[in-house]
Design an enzyme around this catalytic site. Sequence first.
Site, short mmCIF file in Angstrom:
data_model
loop_
_atom_site.label_atom_id
_atom_site.label_comp_id
_atom_site.label_asym_id
_atom_site.label_seq_id
_atom_site.Cartn_x
_atom_site.Cartn_y
_atom_site.Cartn_z
N THR A 169 9.74 53.60 -36.02
CA THR A 169 10.92 54.46 -36.14
C THR A 169 10.48 55.91 -36.28
O THR A 169 11.30 56.80 -36.33
CB THR A 169 11.71 54.07 -37.41
N ASP B 84 5.02 45.71 -35.78
CA ASP B 84 6.22 46.49 -36.11
C ASP B 84 5.82 47.55 -37.13
O ASP B 84 4.84 47.34 -37.87
CB ASP B 84 7.27 45.53 -36.70
N ARG C 48 22.29 46.40 -33.38
CA ARG C 48 22.22 45.56 -34.59
C ARG C 48 23.48 45.73 -35.43
O ARG C 48 24.04 44.75 -35.94
CB ARG C 48 21.00 45.90 -35.43
N LYS D 166 13.76 47.38 -30.16
CA LYS D 166 12.30 47.44 -30.00
C LYS D 166 11.70 46.03 -30.13
O LYS D 166 10.91 45.61 -29.29
CB LYS D 166 11.68 48.38 -31.07
N THR D 167 12.12 45.30 -31.17
CA THR D 167 11.60 43.95 -31.37
C THR D 167 12.08 43.03 -30.24
O THR D 167 11.32 42.19 -29.74
CB THR D 167 12.09 43.39 -32.73
P1 ADP Z 1 14.60 47.12 -33.61
O1 ADP Z 1 13.36 46.28 -33.46
O2 ADP Z 1 14.61 48.31 -32.72
O3 ADP Z 1 14.89 47.48 -35.04
P2 ADP Z 1 15.95 44.73 -32.66
O4 ADP Z 1 15.21 44.49 -31.39
O5 ADP Z 1 15.59 43.84 -33.82
O6 ADP Z 1 15.84 46.26 -33.12
O7 ADP Z 1 17.51 44.63 -32.31
C1 ADP Z 1 18.47 44.28 -33.27
C2 ADP Z 1 19.49 43.34 -32.67
O8 ADP Z 1 20.29 44.05 -31.75
C3 ADP Z 1 18.87 42.19 -31.90
O9 ADP Z 1 18.81 41.03 -32.66
C4 ADP Z 1 19.76 41.98 -30.69
O10 ADP Z 1 20.68 40.95 -30.96
C5 ADP Z 1 20.52 43.28 -30.57
N1 ADP Z 1 20.08 44.07 -29.42
C6 ADP Z 1 19.14 45.05 -29.42
N2 ADP Z 1 19.01 45.59 -28.21
C7 ADP Z 1 19.90 44.96 -27.41
C8 ADP Z 1 20.27 45.09 -26.03
N3 ADP Z 1 19.68 46.01 -25.24
N4 ADP Z 1 21.22 44.29 -25.54
C9 ADP Z 1 21.83 43.38 -26.34
N5 ADP Z 1 21.55 43.21 -27.65
C10 ADP Z 1 20.59 43.99 -28.18
#
Ligand code: ADP
Length: 357
Positions: free
Chosen positions: A177, A128, A236, A83-84
């Site tokens: 989430t 977030d 992650r 998401k981030t």
């Molecule tokens: P969320 O915000 O959903 O908790 P993040 O965007 O922070 O998750 O993702 C966590 C890590 O996973 C990121 O730092 C990135 O390295 C990896 N990641 C997430 N989505 C992808 C994707 N589609 N392809 C490659 N790496 C990804």
Amino acid sequence: MAREPIVTGPSAADLRNVSELSALAALEVVGDEVDRALRPQRIRDMVGQGEVVARLEIALDASRKRSEILGHMLFDGPPGLGKTTLAMAIPREMGVGFQIASGAALQAPKDLIPYLTNAEENSVLFIDEIHRLPKIVEEFLYPAMEDFRIDITLGDGMNARTINMSLRPFTLIGATTRAGLISAPLRDRFVMREHLEFYTLEELAEIIRRNARKLNTEIADEACHEIATRSRGTPRLANNRLRWVRDYATSKADGRVTLPVADAALKMQAIDKLGLDGQDRKYLETIARTFHGGPVGVEAIAHTMNLPPDTLVDEVEPFLLRAGLVIRTPRGRKVTSAGYIHLGLEEPEEPAQGNLF
Ligand code: ADP
């Protein structure tokens, strides 16, 4: 499962500094060095989430072609699914400014005001954990989202007066989430709402392969698959496991990640064949042993495990539910037959039916 450090609740002065940085520099404040190296920078670099990415690309393209501001967007899904990453890639694609805030740190309208007044024209404001905004902040956000204006009350009592302030147009991207906790009026103000799903094994293996290359680490194909299988569908976790396996390979082997090296490293972290860690198994065992398989409410499980219920709901349960190891019923959580098999426990002959009489 520690979250990455995220810049939250800066003072107005901090924010002015951030807004003075270029959009790209502002994007560099999330995560440690390796995290930043592994995080896809552009939407086309992301693996998986094909349908979400296709819809986003259309929205971005249309906005560029019409020179119109991008509509507000909401991303929901379990932690660590991107998401981030998406929220950070969008301003890069559009070449606009970016600010990041966390719902938990925005406890009063005054906490939100600096973000809104500092937002550059057409920039992205990412919030977030947007489900954690208190109602008063949420309501303050409505006119900002709809008409790019806010009502600020100055003074109090008899001398209180409200001034109406216009803002530069901005795009709000919310991440959560817990889509279910977002109120309908807030949800309806997002033009696009996208749900991120767990990744397939092939997608995770591809992420691991690419990231091993970025980390200059030689890795066998079977090792990529093994780490992928044990990453609970979550990029992650795949990255965290890869980093650990790589350290293990450097320390205990010749630096190359082979299947036996990956297996030994993950075993040492007590990550099992399905990718569950100690906390996941403790959750299942608590329901199976302490509550005779359930049904049991999440509060009772959390209390027994000495953890906040939110941690279970946000971080532990989504994958266990998807893997079919546990089910949710109106009366609480129950371990399934697959859950008992995974734990190596015998399923009770008559699963508890909550027969009170
Ligand atoms: P969320 O915000 O959903 O908790 P993040 O965007 O922070 O998750 O993702 C966590 C890590 O996973 C990121 O730092 C990135 O390295 C990896 N990641 C997430 N989505 C992808 C994707 N589609 N392809 C490659 N790496 C990804």
